[in-house]
Write a protein that holds these residues in place. Sequence first.
Motif, mmCIF file in Angstrom:
data_model
loop_
_atom_site.group_PDB
_atom_site.id
_atom_site.type_symbol
_atom_site.label_atom_id
_atom_site.label_comp_id
_atom_site.label_asym_id
_atom_site.label_seq_id
_atom_site.Cartn_x
_atom_site.Cartn_y
_atom_site.Cartn_z
ATOM 1 N N LYS A 192 -7.261 15.259 0.726
ATOM 2 C CA LYS A 192 -8.346 15.414 1.884
ATOM 3 C C LYS A 192 -7.518 16.062 3.009
ATOM 4 N N ALA A 193 -6.522 15.492 3.476
ATOM 5 C CA ALA A 193 -5.586 15.710 4.563
ATOM 6 C C ALA A 193 -4.706 16.964 4.356
ATOM 7 N N ASP A 194 -4.544 17.137 3.028
ATOM 8 C CA ASP A 194 -3.479 18.297 2.452
ATOM 9 C C ASP A 194 -2.112 18.077 3.155
ATOM 10 N N ILE A 195 -1.711 16.754 2.829
ATOM 11 C CA ILE A 195 -0.465 16.360 3.385
ATOM 12 C C ILE A 195 0.443 15.497 2.476
ATOM 13 N N LEU A 196 1.487 16.128 1.974
ATOM 14 C CA LEU A 196 2.412 15.638 1.042
ATOM 15 C C LEU A 196 3.550 14.619 1.866
ATOM 16 N N TYR A 197 3.690 13.517 1.694
ATOM 17 C CA TYR A 197 4.854 12.719 2.043
ATOM 18 C C TYR A 197 5.697 12.206 1.222
ATOM 19 N N ILE A 198 7.052 12.575 1.493
ATOM 20 C CA ILE A 198 8.075 11.832 0.552
ATOM 21 C C ILE A 198 8.749 10.836 1.326
ATOM 22 N N LEU A 199 8.703 9.826 0.684
ATOM 23 C CA LEU A 199 9.522 8.475 1.099
ATOM 24 C C LEU A 199 10.783 8.453 0.635
ATOM 25 N N ILE B 183 2.807 23.729 -2.576
ATOM 26 C CA ILE B 183 2.282 23.956 -4.031
ATOM 27 C C ILE B 183 1.998 25.157 -4.251
ATOM 28 N N ARG B 184 1.446 26.104 -3.340
ATOM 29 C CA ARG B 184 1.076 27.604 -3.626
ATOM 30 C C ARG B 184 2.392 28.337 -3.936
ATOM 31 N N LYS B 185 3.385 28.209 -2.941
ATOM 32 C CA LYS B 185 4.329 28.768 -2.895
ATOM 33 C C LYS B 185 5.512 28.468 -3.984
ATOM 34 N N SER B 186 5.421 27.236 -4.397
ATOM 35 C CA SER B 186 5.894 26.902 -5.856
ATOM 36 C C SER B 186 5.356 27.519 -7.124
ATOM 37 N N LEU B 187 4.098 27.553 -7.139
ATOM 38 C CA LEU B 187 3.475 28.212 -8.371
ATOM 39 C C LEU B 187 3.790 29.651 -8.170
ATOM 40 N N LEU B 188 4.075 30.347 -7.113
ATOM 41 C CA LEU B 188 4.372 31.839 -7.196
ATOM 42 C C LEU B 188 5.690 31.971 -7.661
ATOM 43 N N GLU B 189 6.475 31.123 -7.233
ATOM 44 C CA GLU B 189 8.107 31.089 -7.486
ATOM 45 C C GLU B 189 8.060 30.933 -9.009
ATOM 46 N N ILE B 190 7.331 29.962 -9.356
ATOM 47 C CA ILE B 190 7.473 29.689 -10.917
ATOM 48 C C ILE B 190 6.732 30.803 -11.856
ATOM 49 N N GLU B 191 5.582 31.647 -11.161
ATOM 50 C CA GLU B 191 5.203 32.761 -11.828
ATOM 51 C C GLU B 191 6.513 33.962 -11.864
ATOM 52 N N ARG B 192 6.947 34.122 -10.761
ATOM 53 C CA ARG B 192 7.981 35.238 -10.616
ATOM 54 C C ARG B 192 8.985 34.896 -11.709
ATOM 55 N N VAL C 238 14.365 9.094 6.616
ATOM 56 C CA VAL C 238 13.622 7.991 5.819
ATOM 57 C C VAL C 238 12.472 8.676 5.101
ATOM 58 N N GLY C 239 12.022 9.718 5.787
ATOM 59 C CA GLY C 239 10.516 10.142 5.210
ATOM 60 C C GLY C 239 10.299 11.864 5.770
ATOM 61 N N ILE C 240 9.715 12.541 4.764
ATOM 62 C CA ILE C 240 9.599 14.009 5.129
ATOM 63 C C ILE C 240 7.862 14.001 4.825
ATOM 64 N N GLU C 241 7.333 14.547 5.893
ATOM 65 C CA GLU C 241 5.909 14.934 5.753
ATOM 66 C C GLU C 241 5.714 16.379 6.052
ATOM 67 N N ILE C 242 4.902 16.846 5.189
ATOM 68 C CA ILE C 242 4.617 18.371 4.915
ATOM 69 C C ILE C 242 2.996 18.453 5.134
ATOM 70 N N TRP C 243 2.622 18.955 6.155
ATOM 71 C CA TRP C 243 1.226 19.333 6.425
ATOM 72 C C TRP C 243 0.921 20.436 5.800
ATOM 73 N N ASN C 244 -0.226 20.798 5.446
ATOM 74 C CA ASN C 244 -0.958 22.092 4.660
ATOM 75 C C ASN C 244 -0.256 22.350 3.667
ATOM 76 N N ALA C 245 0.239 21.183 2.849
ATOM 77 C CA ALA C 245 0.908 21.367 1.505
ATOM 78 C C ALA C 245 0.383 22.029 0.561
ATOM 79 N N GLY C 246 -0.828 22.264 0.286
ATOM 80 C CA GLY C 246 -1.269 23.171 -0.600
ATOM 81 C C GLY C 246 -0.946 24.669 -0.497
ATOM 82 N N GLU C 247 -0.882 24.971 0.845
ATOM 83 C CA GLU C 247 -0.265 26.442 1.183
ATOM 84 C C GLU C 247 1.387 26.426 1.257
ATOM 85 N N ASN C 248 1.954 25.623 1.884
ATOM 86 C CA ASN C 248 3.316 25.398 2.037
ATOM 87 C C ASN C 248 4.127 25.146 0.950
#
Length: 74
Positions: free
Chosen positions: A8-15, A54-63, A42-52
């Motif tokens: 919902k917030a499109d936030i990825l959090y890595i503890l 997930i989408r970029k990772s999928l494009l890289e996998i495709e390439r 201690v943590g990393i928070e990524i906002w707009n994770a779908g764009e920043n």
Amino acid sequence: MKVRYDPKADILYILIREGPVADTDEVDEDVWFEYDEEGNVVGIEIWNAGENVIRKSLLEIERYTKALNRKMEV
């Protein structure tokens, strides 16, 4: 290490490690690092994770997959 995603917030959090957060720093657009009192991450928070992320990772996998397929065709 634990990873959580809030769609919902499109936030990825890595503890990275448990403990109190003493400071937070925006290291890149929509990427925040959280530090303990000793300056360890201690943590990393990524906002707009779908764009920043997930989408970029999928494009890289495709390439990468297309490049592998071209190598196999030769």
